[in-house]
Write a protein that holds these residues in place. Structure first.
Motif, PDB file in Angstrom:
ATOM      1  N   ARG A  67       0.814  -1.225   0.000  1.00  0.00           N
ATOM      2  CA  ARG A  67       0.000   0.000   0.000  1.00  0.00           C
ATOM      3  C   ARG A  67       0.841   1.267   0.000  1.00  0.00           C
ATOM      4  O   ARG A  67       0.509   2.241  -0.671  1.00  0.00           O
ATOM      5  N   ASP A 114      -3.577  14.687   0.986  1.00  0.00           N
ATOM      6  CA  ASP A 114      -5.024  14.515   0.888  1.00  0.00           C
ATOM      7  C   ASP A 114      -5.498  13.471   1.907  1.00  0.00           C
ATOM      8  O   ASP A 114      -4.708  12.715   2.470  1.00  0.00           O
ATOM      9  N   LEU A 115      -6.788  13.458   2.150  1.00  0.00           N
ATOM     10  CA  LEU A 115      -7.360  12.611   3.190  1.00  0.00           C
ATOM     11  C   LEU A 115      -7.082  11.130   2.951  1.00  0.00           C
ATOM     12  O   LEU A 115      -6.733  10.403   3.886  1.00  0.00           O
ATOM     13  N   ASN A 116      -7.212  10.660   1.723  1.00  0.00           N
ATOM     14  CA  ASN A 116      -6.982   9.237   1.449  1.00  0.00           C
ATOM     15  C   ASN A 116      -5.556   8.815   1.790  1.00  0.00           C
ATOM     16  O   ASN A 116      -5.338   7.754   2.363  1.00  0.00           O
ATOM     17  N   ARG A 117      -4.605   9.646   1.430  1.00  0.00           N
ATOM     18  CA  ARG A 117      -3.198   9.327   1.722  1.00  0.00           C
ATOM     19  C   ARG A 117      -2.960   9.344   3.231  1.00  0.00           C
ATOM     20  O   ARG A 117      -2.262   8.484   3.762  1.00  0.00           O
ATOM     21  N   ARG A 118      -3.541  10.311   3.924  1.00  0.00           N
ATOM     22  CA  ARG A 118      -3.379  10.385   5.377  1.00  0.00           C
ATOM     23  C   ARG A 118      -4.000   9.172   6.053  1.00  0.00           C
ATOM     24  O   ARG A 118      -3.437   8.618   6.999  1.00  0.00           O
ATOM     25  N   LEU A 119      -5.156   8.714   5.565  1.00  0.00           N
ATOM     26  CA  LEU A 119      -5.783   7.516   6.127  1.00  0.00           C
ATOM     27  C   LEU A 119      -4.927   6.275   5.858  1.00  0.00           C
ATOM     28  O   LEU A 119      -4.839   5.380   6.706  1.00  0.00           O
ATOM     29  N   SER A 120      -4.275   6.210   4.714  1.00  0.00           N
ATOM     30  CA  SER A 120      -3.378   5.096   4.416  1.00  0.00           C
ATOM     31  C   SER A 120      -2.194   5.077   5.382  1.00  0.00           C
ATOM     32  O   SER A 120      -1.780   4.013   5.842  1.00  0.00           O
TER      33      SER A 120
END
Length: 136
Positions: A67, A114-120
């Motif tokens: 990921r 961005d939010l998706n990268r931070r959640l990853s």
């Protein structure tokens, strides 16, 4: 490729793990982080089969690598592999992964991504902690 002075050339596994752990604590560097995940995977490759905990550990790491580190396949840490599953090796590996989890915590908190990268990054930090727990 992790190159000098970044490359812990000629060192044994635990020395390399300690060096990369220290570097992760000091800086946000994707190459050093990729070296850390590579070094952690080397422990799994060398020690899988000695204890079922290494298998659980490896599954978490493989997911994190896929990921978050798929673009860093060319990073290599030139060091020996761990030769036995002992307290020193486990301490070096768990310290490395705990520091890598903190690295991803910092990236998860960085509002520039961005939010998706931070959640990853947040999910990666949690998985790294599960890998540490598997070896405890």
């Amino acid at each position: 490729m992790l190159t000098a002075p970044h490359q812990p050339h000629g060192t044994n596994y635990t020395e390399a793990a300690r060096e990369i752990t220290a570097r992760l604590a000091q800086e946000l560097d994707d190459t050093v982080a990729a070296g850390a995940i590579q070094l952690a995977l080397e422990a799994w490759k060398s020690l899988a089969g000695t204890d079922f905990a290494w298998d659980r550990y490896g599954l978490e790491l493989l997911n994190v690598r896929a990921r978050l580190y798929s673009e860093h396949d060319d990073v290599v840490v030139d060091t020996g592999t761990p030769v036995r599953d002992d307290a020193e090796t486990r301490l070096a590996v768990t310290s490395l992964l705990e520091q890598l989890a903190r690295y991803h915590d910092r990236l998860a908190a960085d509002n520039r991504d961005d939010l998706n990268r931070r959640l990853s990054h947040d999910a990666g930090a949690r998985q790294l902690r599960r890998a540490v727990a598997a070896l405890a």
